[in-house]
Scaffold this active site. Structure first.
Site, PDB file in Angstrom:
ATOM      1  N   ASP A   8       0.873  -1.162   0.000  1.00  0.00           N
ATOM      2  CA  ASP A   8       0.000   0.000   0.000  1.00  0.00           C
ATOM      3  C   ASP A   8       0.923   1.229   0.000  1.00  0.00           C
ATOM      4  O   ASP A   8       2.108   1.110   0.352  1.00  0.00           O
ATOM      5  CB  ASP A   8      -0.877  -0.032   1.257  1.00  0.00           C
ATOM      6  CG  ASP A   8      -1.749   1.191   1.362  1.00  0.00           C
ATOM      7  OD1 ASP A   8      -2.356   1.584   0.353  1.00  0.00           O
ATOM      8  OD2 ASP A   8      -1.819   1.777   2.463  1.00  0.00           O
ATOM      9  N   LEU A   9       0.409   2.376  -0.402  1.00  0.00           N
ATOM     10  CA  LEU A   9       1.257   3.582  -0.443  1.00  0.00           C
ATOM     11  C   LEU A   9       0.976   4.520   0.731  1.00  0.00           C
ATOM     12  O   LEU A   9       1.843   4.755   1.581  1.00  0.00           O
ATOM     13  CB  LEU A   9       1.020   4.320  -1.775  1.00  0.00           C
ATOM     14  CG  LEU A   9       1.655   5.705  -1.866  1.00  0.00           C
ATOM     15  CD1 LEU A   9       3.159   5.625  -2.024  1.00  0.00           C
ATOM     16  CD2 LEU A   9       1.053   6.493  -3.031  1.00  0.00           C
ATOM     17  N   ASP A  10      -0.271   5.046   0.754  1.00  0.00           N
ATOM     18  CA  ASP A  10      -0.626   6.065   1.747  1.00  0.00           C
ATOM     19  C   ASP A  10      -0.613   5.462   3.155  1.00  0.00           C
ATOM     20  O   ASP A  10      -1.403   4.570   3.450  1.00  0.00           O
ATOM     21  CB  ASP A  10      -2.019   6.625   1.444  1.00  0.00           C
ATOM     22  CG  ASP A  10      -2.075   7.335   0.096  1.00  0.00           C
ATOM     23  OD1 ASP A  10      -1.199   8.169  -0.161  1.00  0.00           O
ATOM     24  OD2 ASP A  10      -2.989   7.051  -0.691  1.00  0.00           O
ATOM     25  N   THR A  16       1.057  10.160   3.708  1.00  0.00           N
ATOM     26  CA  THR A  16       0.031  10.967   3.039  1.00  0.00           C
ATOM     27  C   THR A  16      -1.339  10.775   3.674  1.00  0.00           C
ATOM     28  O   THR A  16      -2.243  11.558   3.409  1.00  0.00           O
ATOM     29  CB  THR A  16      -0.052  10.589   1.554  1.00  0.00           C
ATOM     30  OG1 THR A  16       0.199   9.198   1.466  1.00  0.00           O
ATOM     31  CG2 THR A  16       0.932  11.352   0.713  1.00  0.00           C
ATOM     32  N   LYS A  44      -9.759   5.247   5.221  1.00  0.00           N
ATOM     33  CA  LYS A  44      -8.407   4.828   4.820  1.00  0.00           C
ATOM     34  C   LYS A  44      -8.488   3.642   3.858  1.00  0.00           C
ATOM     35  O   LYS A  44      -9.193   2.668   4.135  1.00  0.00           O
ATOM     36  CB  LYS A  44      -7.579   4.437   6.041  1.00  0.00           C
ATOM     37  CG  LYS A  44      -7.051   5.630   6.817  1.00  0.00           C
ATOM     38  CD  LYS A  44      -6.087   5.160   7.897  1.00  0.00           C
ATOM     39  CE  LYS A  44      -5.611   6.320   8.746  1.00  0.00           C
ATOM     40  NZ  LYS A  44      -4.845   5.836   9.898  1.00  0.00           N
ATOM     41  N   GLY A  45      -7.758   3.734   2.771  1.00  0.00           N
ATOM     42  CA  GLY A  45      -7.719   2.637   1.800  1.00  0.00           C
ATOM     43  C   GLY A  45      -8.862   2.670   0.795  1.00  0.00           C
ATOM     44  O   GLY A  45      -8.835   1.975  -0.208  1.00  0.00           O
ATOM     45  N   ARG A  48     -11.414   7.437  -3.823  1.00  0.00           N
ATOM     46  CA  ARG A  48     -11.868   8.826  -3.664  1.00  0.00           C
ATOM     47  C   ARG A  48     -13.397   8.919  -3.667  1.00  0.00           C
ATOM     48  O   ARG A  48     -14.002   9.469  -2.761  1.00  0.00           O
ATOM     49  CB  ARG A  48     -11.274   9.674  -4.797  1.00  0.00           C
ATOM     50  CG  ARG A  48     -11.246  11.150  -4.509  1.00  0.00           C
ATOM     51  CD  ARG A  48     -10.616  11.897  -5.668  1.00  0.00           C
ATOM     52  NE  ARG A  48      -9.272  11.436  -5.995  1.00  0.00           N
ATOM     53  CZ  ARG A  48      -8.628  11.722  -7.117  1.00  0.00           C
ATOM     54  NH1 ARG A  48      -9.196  12.499  -8.031  1.00  0.00           N
ATOM     55  NH2 ARG A  48      -7.407  11.255  -7.348  1.00  0.00           N
ATOM     56  N   SER A 115      -1.949   0.415  -4.445  1.00  0.00           N
ATOM     57  CA  SER A 115      -2.618   1.516  -3.752  1.00  0.00           C
ATOM     58  C   SER A 115      -3.911   1.869  -4.466  1.00  0.00           C
ATOM     59  O   SER A 115      -3.982   1.808  -5.699  1.00  0.00           O
ATOM     60  CB  SER A 115      -1.693   2.737  -3.753  1.00  0.00           C
ATOM     61  OG  SER A 115      -2.397   3.892  -3.368  1.00  0.00           O
ATOM     62  N   ALA A 116      -4.901   2.308  -3.695  1.00  0.00           N
ATOM     63  CA  ALA A 116      -6.170   2.775  -4.277  1.00  0.00           C
ATOM     64  C   ALA A 116      -6.015   4.165  -4.884  1.00  0.00           C
ATOM     65  O   ALA A 116      -6.925   4.673  -5.531  1.00  0.00           O
ATOM     66  CB  ALA A 116      -7.241   2.809  -3.192  1.00  0.00           C
ATOM     67  N   ASN A 119      -3.161   9.065  -7.425  1.00  0.00           N
ATOM     68  CA  ASN A 119      -1.988   9.941  -7.321  1.00  0.00           C
ATOM     69  C   ASN A 119      -0.695   9.170  -7.062  1.00  0.00           C
ATOM     70  O   ASN A 119       0.366   9.782  -6.939  1.00  0.00           O
ATOM     71  CB  ASN A 119      -2.202  10.949  -6.179  1.00  0.00           C
ATOM     72  CG  ASN A 119      -3.324  11.937  -6.475  1.00  0.00           C
ATOM     73  OD1 ASN A 119      -3.280  12.642  -7.481  1.00  0.00           O
ATOM     74  ND2 ASN A 119      -4.344  11.961  -5.631  1.00  0.00           N
ATOM     75  N   LYS A 146     -10.705  -1.702  -2.534  1.00  0.00           N
ATOM     76  CA  LYS A 146     -10.583  -2.296  -1.204  1.00  0.00           C
ATOM     77  C   LYS A 146     -11.884  -1.996  -0.427  1.00  0.00           C
ATOM     78  O   LYS A 146     -12.416  -0.908  -0.604  1.00  0.00           O
ATOM     79  CB  LYS A 146      -9.378  -1.679  -0.450  1.00  0.00           C
ATOM     80  CG  LYS A 146      -8.048  -1.901  -1.180  1.00  0.00           C
ATOM     81  CD  LYS A 146      -6.922  -1.091  -0.537  1.00  0.00           C
ATOM     82  CE  LYS A 146      -5.659  -1.154  -1.390  1.00  0.00           C
ATOM     83  NZ  LYS A 146      -4.528  -0.370  -0.861  1.00  0.00           N
ATOM     84  N   GLU A 170      -0.077  -3.070   4.712  1.00  0.00           N
ATOM     85  CA  GLU A 170      -1.196  -2.131   4.743  1.00  0.00           C
ATOM     86  C   GLU A 170      -1.265  -1.359   6.051  1.00  0.00           C
ATOM     87  O   GLU A 170      -0.774  -1.830   7.077  1.00  0.00           O
ATOM     88  CB  GLU A 170      -2.516  -2.922   4.628  1.00  0.00           C
ATOM     89  CG  GLU A 170      -3.119  -2.979   3.248  1.00  0.00           C
ATOM     90  CD  GLU A 170      -3.688  -1.652   2.763  1.00  0.00           C
ATOM     91  OE1 GLU A 170      -3.816  -0.723   3.578  1.00  0.00           O
ATOM     92  OE2 GLU A 170      -3.996  -1.541   1.570  1.00  0.00           O
ATOM     93  N   ASP A 171      -1.913  -0.184   6.022  1.00  0.00           N
ATOM     94  CA  ASP A 171      -2.172   0.537   7.279  1.00  0.00           C
ATOM     95  C   ASP A 171      -3.670   0.702   7.531  1.00  0.00           C
ATOM     96  O   ASP A 171      -4.049   1.278   8.535  1.00  0.00           O
ATOM     97  CB  ASP A 171      -1.538   1.938   7.237  1.00  0.00           C
ATOM     98  CG  ASP A 171      -2.268   2.857   6.286  1.00  0.00           C
ATOM     99  OD1 ASP A 171      -2.588   2.424   5.157  1.00  0.00           O
ATOM    100  OD2 ASP A 171      -2.568   4.002   6.664  1.00  0.00           O
TER     101      ASP A 171
HETATM  102  C1  BG6 Z   1      -5.850   5.361  -0.476  1.00  0.00           C
HETATM  103  C2  BG6 Z   1      -6.029   6.272   0.718  1.00  0.00           C
HETATM  104  O1  BG6 Z   1      -4.536   4.901  -0.522  1.00  0.00           O
HETATM  105  O2  BG6 Z   1      -6.139   6.054  -1.684  1.00  0.00           O
HETATM  106  C3  BG6 Z   1      -7.429   6.870   0.718  1.00  0.00           C
HETATM  107  O3  BG6 Z   1      -5.833   5.523   1.904  1.00  0.00           O
HETATM  108  C4  BG6 Z   1      -7.689   7.565  -0.612  1.00  0.00           C
HETATM  109  O4  BG6 Z   1      -7.533   7.790   1.786  1.00  0.00           O
HETATM  110  C5  BG6 Z   1      -7.467   6.581  -1.755  1.00  0.00           C
HETATM  111  O5  BG6 Z   1      -9.037   8.039  -0.666  1.00  0.00           O
HETATM  112  C6  BG6 Z   1      -7.660   7.231  -3.128  1.00  0.00           C
HETATM  113  O6  BG6 Z   1      -6.658   8.198  -3.299  1.00  0.00           O
HETATM  114  P1  BG6 Z   1      -6.650   9.323  -4.435  1.00  0.00           P
HETATM  115  O7  BG6 Z   1      -5.264   9.901  -4.313  1.00  0.00           O
HETATM  116  O8  BG6 Z   1      -6.883   8.624  -5.744  1.00  0.00           O
HETATM  117  O9  BG6 Z   1      -7.736  10.282  -4.101  1.00  0.00           O
HETATM  118 MG    MG Z   2      -2.972   3.191   3.290  1.00  0.00          MG
END
Ligand code: BG6
Ligand code: MG
Length: 222
Positions: A8-10, A16, A44-45, A48, A115-116, A119, A146, A170-171
């Site tokens: 996972d990224l964020d 982030t 989280k996860g 958007r 990652s979801a 970005n 997810k 994952e977090d």
């Molecule tokens: C996940 C985050 O990694 O990505 C979520 O934990 C976020 O909080 C999701 O909503 C989507 O991210 P983005 O950058 O496409 O809005």
């Molecule tokens: Mg995360």
């Protein structure tokens, strides 16, 4: 044999998660919905648009906005989020992540971003870690976000490995649920109560290492 690590990224590679929270909190305030840290755990996860839907349901506003209005709200949140993250540099990589990526490279294990976040590629560029990864799953390419297993199954495929030959990091509770639904061992970073479904929970990314991943994977697949 453990062949690939699905990251996972964020909240795992970089913090982030706090910027997503601030951007949703401010958008929520404009809509009259209080997004506090406890409710934020449920975002989280989550993608958007699904995050916005959850906020609207939470605030009793589920039917108030058209699809176009919801898209505009998502764009507004993302514009604010992008402003918050623009100063990020390699110094924002969480502790333990870079040494782990180096260990994986040396040991010949694949590293994949699952990652979801749409970005993710931009953030990996800001952190200057893109080259450590063998692939990034495009979250738009999977049918369900997810906690569905899709993105982790796609990550295993991208690594050329079976799900049972991978481990996920994952977090988020939704992320751990997704990893386990894919029948992949899971390491979680954060609160052991929130992340109880994981095979191992670490308080901090600085506790991550290839030895810890291997040990967790071996116990989970024995
Ligand atoms: C996940 C985050 O990694 O990505 C979520 O934990 C976020 O909080 C999701 O909503 C989507 O991210 P983005 O950058 O496409 O809005
Ligand atoms: Mg995360």
């Amino acid at each position: 044999m453990l062949k690939a690590v699905l990251f996972d990224l964020d909240g795992v590679i970089t913090d982030t998660a706090k910027f997503h929270f601030l951007a949703w909190r401010d958008l929520g305030a404009e809509l009259g919905v209080t997004v506090d840290e406890a409710f934020n755990e449920e975002l989280k996860g989550v993608s958007r648009i699904d995050s916005l839907e959850r906020i609207l349901v939470f605030g009793g506003l589920a039917d108030k906005y058209s699809t176009a209005e919801k898209e505009a709200l998502c764009t507004k949140k993302n514009d604010h989020y992008l402003e918050l993250i623009q100063e990020m540099t390699p110094a924002d990589i969480l502790p333990g992540i870079l040494p782990l990526l180096e260990e994986l490279r040396e040991a010949g294990l694949k590293a994949i971003v699952t990652s979801a976040s749409k970005n993710a590629p931009g953030i990996l560029e800001l952190l200057q870690v893109k080259d450590y990864f063998d692939g990034i799953v495009d979250p738009a390419s999977v049918a369900a976000g997810k906690p569905a297993p899709d993105i982790f199954l796609a990550g295993a495929e991208l690594a050329g490995a079976k799900p049972a030959e991978c481990i996920g990091v994952e977090d988020a509770a939704s992320g751990v649920e997704a990893i386990k639904a894919a029948h992949i061992p899971a390491i979680a970073i954060g609160d052991a109560e929130v992340l109880a479904q994981a095979d191992r929970v670490l308080a901090d990314t600085s506790d991550l290492s290839l030895a810890v991943l291997r040990d967790t994977w071996e116990k989970a697949t024995a």
